[in-house]
Design a protein around this motif. Structure first.
Motif, PDB file in Angstrom:
ATOM      1  N   GLU A 130      -6.366 -25.776  53.000  1.00 48.55           N
ATOM      2  CA  GLU A 130      -5.198 -25.246  53.719  1.00 48.55           C
ATOM      3  C   GLU A 130      -5.388 -25.346  55.227  1.00 48.55           C
ATOM      4  N   GLY A 131      -5.853 -26.535  55.665  1.00 47.65           N
ATOM      5  CA  GLY A 131      -5.973 -26.789  57.101  1.00 47.65           C
ATOM      6  C   GLY A 131      -7.234 -26.259  57.749  1.00 47.65           C
ATOM      7  N   GLU A 132      -7.992 -25.382  57.057  1.00 43.54           N
ATOM      8  CA  GLU A 132      -9.210 -24.820  57.658  1.00 43.54           C
ATOM      9  C   GLU A 132     -10.443 -25.467  57.029  1.00 43.54           C
ATOM     10  N   ILE A 133     -11.546 -25.445  57.769  1.00 39.93           N
ATOM     11  CA  ILE A 133     -12.805 -25.972  57.205  1.00 39.93           C
ATOM     12  C   ILE A 133     -13.817 -24.844  57.075  1.00 39.93           C
ATOM     13  N   ALA A 134     -14.310 -24.663  55.845  1.00 39.14           N
ATOM     14  CA  ALA A 134     -15.413 -23.715  55.634  1.00 39.14           C
ATOM     15  C   ALA A 134     -16.685 -24.543  55.715  1.00 39.14           C
ATOM     16  N   ARG A 135     -17.550 -24.212  56.694  1.00 42.26           N
ATOM     17  CA  ARG A 135     -18.756 -25.031  56.898  1.00 42.26           C
ATOM     18  C   ARG A 135     -19.859 -24.643  55.918  1.00 42.26           C
ATOM     19  N   CYS A 136     -20.670 -25.633  55.504  1.00 42.03           N
ATOM     20  CA  CYS A 136     -21.761 -25.330  54.566  1.00 42.03           C
ATOM     21  C   CYS A 136     -22.867 -26.361  54.700  1.00 42.03           C
ATOM     22  N   MET A 149     -15.198 -21.071  46.071  1.00 45.98           N
ATOM     23  CA  MET A 149     -13.769 -21.400  46.098  1.00 45.98           C
ATOM     24  C   MET A 149     -13.372 -21.996  44.758  1.00 45.98           C
ATOM     25  N   ASP A 150     -12.205 -21.624  44.270  1.00 44.67           N
ATOM     26  CA  ASP A 150     -11.731 -22.155  42.990  1.00 44.67           C
ATOM     27  C   ASP A 150     -10.252 -22.467  43.107  1.00 44.67           C
ATOM     28  N   ARG A 151      -9.877 -23.703  42.761  1.00 42.61           N
ATOM     29  CA  ARG A 151      -8.456 -24.071  42.865  1.00 42.61           C
ATOM     30  C   ARG A 151      -7.626 -23.344  41.806  1.00 42.61           C
ATOM     31  N   ASN A 152      -8.289 -22.832  40.752  1.00 43.82           N
ATOM     32  CA  ASN A 152      -7.564 -22.129  39.684  1.00 43.82           C
ATOM     33  C   ASN A 152      -7.314 -20.666  40.051  1.00 43.82           C
ATOM     34  N   PRO A 153      -6.308 -20.059  39.415  1.00 40.61           N
ATOM     35  CA  PRO A 153      -6.048 -18.647  39.696  1.00 40.61           C
ATOM     36  C   PRO A 153      -6.915 -17.714  38.834  1.00 40.61           C
ATOM     37  N   TYR A 154      -7.887 -18.311  38.068  1.00 42.45           N
ATOM     38  CA  TYR A 154      -8.728 -17.494  37.171  1.00 42.45           C
ATOM     39  C   TYR A 154     -10.183 -17.934  37.330  1.00 42.45           C
ATOM     40  N   TYR A 155     -11.094 -17.085  36.869  1.00 37.59           N
ATOM     41  CA  TYR A 155     -12.528 -17.404  36.951  1.00 37.59           C
ATOM     42  C   TYR A 155     -12.948 -18.370  35.846  1.00 37.59           C
ATOM     43  N   GLY A 156     -13.971 -19.167  36.119  1.00 36.49           N
ATOM     44  CA  GLY A 156     -14.640 -19.897  35.044  1.00 36.49           C
ATOM     45  C   GLY A 156     -14.274 -21.360  34.895  1.00 36.49           C
ATOM     46  N   MET A 194     -12.990 -16.763  46.400  1.00 34.26           N
ATOM     47  CA  MET A 194     -11.585 -17.064  46.676  1.00 34.26           C
ATOM     48  C   MET A 194     -11.008 -17.830  45.497  1.00 34.26           C
ATOM     49  N   LEU A 195     -10.106 -17.196  44.765  1.00 35.83           N
ATOM     50  CA  LEU A 195      -9.401 -17.887  43.688  1.00 35.83           C
ATOM     51  C   LEU A 195      -8.124 -18.494  44.268  1.00 35.83           C
ATOM     52  N   ASN A 196      -7.507 -19.417  43.510  1.00 30.95           N
ATOM     53  CA  ASN A 196      -6.240 -20.015  43.947  1.00 30.95           C
ATOM     54  C   ASN A 196      -6.372 -20.718  45.282  1.00 30.95           C
ATOM     55  N   LYS A 197      -7.512 -21.315  45.542  1.00 27.99           N
ATOM     56  CA  LYS A 197      -7.788 -21.918  46.850  1.00 27.99           C
ATOM     57  C   LYS A 197      -7.905 -23.428  46.681  1.00 27.99           C
ATOM     58  N   PRO A 198      -6.881 -24.172  47.096  1.00 27.15           N
ATOM     59  CA  PRO A 198      -6.931 -25.625  46.894  1.00 27.15           C
ATOM     60  C   PRO A 198      -8.026 -26.275  47.747  1.00 27.15           C
ATOM     61  N   VAL A 199      -8.693 -27.263  47.181  1.00 31.21           N
ATOM     62  CA  VAL A 199      -9.717 -27.985  47.946  1.00 31.21           C
ATOM     63  C   VAL A 199      -9.119 -29.339  48.338  1.00 31.21           C
ATOM     64  N   GLU A 200      -8.888 -29.519  49.647  1.00 29.50           N
ATOM     65  CA  GLU A 200      -8.219 -30.741  50.107  1.00 29.50           C
ATOM     66  C   GLU A 200      -9.205 -31.880  50.352  1.00 29.50           C
ATOM     67  N   GLU A 201     -10.384 -31.505  50.854  1.00 24.18           N
ATOM     68  CA  GLU A 201     -11.341 -32.565  51.196  1.00 24.18           C
ATOM     69  C   GLU A 201     -12.733 -31.973  51.300  1.00 24.18           C
ATOM     70  N   ILE A 202     -13.715 -32.755  50.840  1.00 28.95           N
ATOM     71  CA  ILE A 202     -15.110 -32.369  51.073  1.00 28.95           C
ATOM     72  C   ILE A 202     -15.542 -33.149  52.312  1.00 28.95           C
ATOM     73  N   VAL A 203     -15.887 -32.428  53.372  1.00 29.98           N
ATOM     74  CA  VAL A 203     -16.139 -33.048  54.674  1.00 29.98           C
ATOM     75  C   VAL A 203     -17.613 -33.429  54.785  1.00 29.98           C
ATOM     76  N   THR A 204     -17.873 -34.706  55.109  1.00 28.49           N
ATOM     77  CA  THR A 204     -19.267 -35.138  55.286  1.00 28.49           C
ATOM     78  C   THR A 204     -19.445 -35.765  56.666  1.00 28.49           C
ATOM     79  N   GLU A 205     -20.659 -35.674  57.173  1.00 29.81           N
ATOM     80  CA  GLU A 205     -21.026 -36.371  58.419  1.00 29.81           C
ATOM     81  C   GLU A 205     -22.331 -37.102  58.154  1.00 29.81           C
ATOM     82  N   ASN A 206     -22.368 -38.390  58.472  1.00 31.42           N
ATOM     83  CA  ASN A 206     -23.563 -39.215  58.201  1.00 31.42           C
ATOM     84  C   ASN A 206     -24.038 -39.071  56.758  1.00 31.42           C
TER      85      ASN A 206
END
Length: 432
Positions: free
Chosen positions: A256-262, A11-18, A235-247
């Motif tokens: 954008e309201g969704e969570i991509a799990r990793c 995921m990249d918040r920018n509309p371009y690579y790199g 995914m370009l142009n994808k804002p990152v709102e929060e990095i979700v952590t547990e413990n």
């Protein structure tokens, strides 16, 4: 990671690579990025003809055997990203002495012809180069009384009676050290660095550096395409709102309201400001010119290194120059990027010696960036931040960082041989 069978979402918040090291196009976009209200003058040609790197780097063909810099070339070859890229050899490598620039002499013939040294100094330097060329760490007969694991580089220079100026350009423009710390270390690595520089220069003729046509932004795009072939998603142009952590461990990224799990996350320092510390600053000045740099034999591309001692500093100043010959500028235009580590409260004053070499300058864009490094190794949180790009004009330190992240993530060293994919891999055949 994709090639190694991991499922990768990029995921990249920018509309371009790199990210930070992208190439900006068209030229209007660069003006906007640096807050210039005017649009580029007509003399700059078509905006679309420009691909301007924000971070100047050349790829070194040298150090293929020992140093991580050549290991970028190895990474590109082994991952076959090279099939998406075209490279051009950089035309010259120069060094600064007493306000002037000189070609870096790295062969016996060049040493004798160079204006960089007086006649007696040339002979001594030639002897030094002959010693380096014949040196073989498996054959003690070639050591000439030097113990490669004990003798310091300072003592080797003393043995050949080399003066301070010659030591400066040998250490900084041939061995490509950033500081003088290497002088008091065992000489084996320095000898190998100088030897490889000379050998690859002999192979490529003009310099040991390569540069991709259309700019460095082609590198991340090449890796993106390769990752996609192995099931990676971009995914370009994808804002990152929060990095979700547990413990205390990462479990996902909210966008954008969704969570991509990793299970693991790699990012640059700007995404995790609370997990990095500032370790300095770099100034970079992008200069647009309508002429090649003086005293570079009208080169279309070159590198100039200003060794720290020549300008009473603690770190070198670098100049990277490329041009329309690399499809990064309009016809007849040149882009020179000056960079160095900031040492005072007047960063622009620090690079004055480099800017003087470039006059007249049509337009300049000044950026001062903070240097960050991760404040922990990421093993607990599984969040792995890279380091910010330093002032060097090659990828040596960046490759060290890549390998360091790889080791922290996987627990094992990055092994180039493992990156070679199996012969029966039908990689990219459909794309041809």
């Amino acid at each position: 990671m994709s090639v190694n069978g991991k499922k990768v979402l990029h995921m990249d918040r920018n509309p371009y690579y790199g990210g930070e090291s992208s190439s900006i196009t068209p030229l209007e976009e660069l003006y906007k990025r640096f807050g210039l209200n005017d649009s580029p003058p007509e003399s700059m040609g078509r905006g679309r003809d420009w691909n301007v790197d924000l971070i100047p780097k050349f790829l070194m063909v040298i150090y293929f055997a020992i140093s991580p810099a050549g290991q970028l070339v190895k990474m590109l070859l082994y991952t076959e990203v090279t099939r998406y890229l075209d490279f051009k050899v950089v035309e010259g490598s120069f060094v600064y002495k007493g306000g002037k620039i000189y070609k870096v002499p790295s062969t016996e013939t060049e040493a004798l012809a160079s204006n960089l040294m007086g006649m007696f100094e040339k002979r001594r330097f030639r002897k030094f180069l002959v010693f380096i060329a014949n040196f073989d760490d498996n054959d003690p007969k070639t050591f000439e009384g030097v113990d490669p694991k004990v003798t310091t580089m300072r003592d080797v220079y003393k043995k050949f009676d080399l003066g301070q100026d010659v030591i400066d350009f040998t250490g900084h423009a041939l061995a490509l050290y950033r500081t003088d710390d290497y002088l008091d270390q065992a000489c084996l690595e320095s000898i190998n660095r100088i030897k490889l520089y000379s050998e690859s220069l002999a192979r490529y003729g003009k310099s040991p550096y390569l540069y991709p046509l259309y700019g460095l932004g082609e590198l991340p795009q090449g890796f993106a395409r390769l990752s996609a072939i192995y099931g990676g998603t971009y995914m370009l142009n994808k804002p990152v709102e929060e990095i979700v952590t547990e413990n205390g461990r990462v479990v996902g990224v909210k966008s954008e309201g969704e969570i991509a799990r990793c299970k693991q996350l790699i990012c640059d320092p700007s995404y995790v400001p609370d997990r990095v510390r500032k370790v300095g600053q770099v100034i970079r000045v992008i200069c647009v010119l309508s002429h090649p740099i003086k005293n570079t034999n009208d080169s279309n591309s070159c590198q100039i290194i200003i060794p720290q001692n020549q300008v009473n500093r603690n770190s070198d100043i670098y100049v990277c120059m490329i041009s329309y010959a690399h499809n990064v500028a309009a016809q007849g235009k040149y882009i020179a990027i000056v960079s160095t580590t900031v040492e005072t409260s007047n960063p622009e004053g620090e690079i004055e010696p480099a800017l003087e070499l470039l006059e007249p300058i049509d337009q300049k864009f000044v950026a001062i960036s903070d240097l960050y490094e991760p404040s922990d190794d990421g093993t607990e949180s599984q969040i792995f931040s890279s380091r910010a790009y330093d002032a060097t004009t090659h990828f040596e330190t960046t490759c060290n960082d890549i390998k360091d992240i790889y080791k922290r993530m996987t627990g094992s060293d990055f092994d180039f041989e493992n990156m070679k994919r199996k012969q029966n891999d039908v990689f990219g055949e459909d794309e041809q």
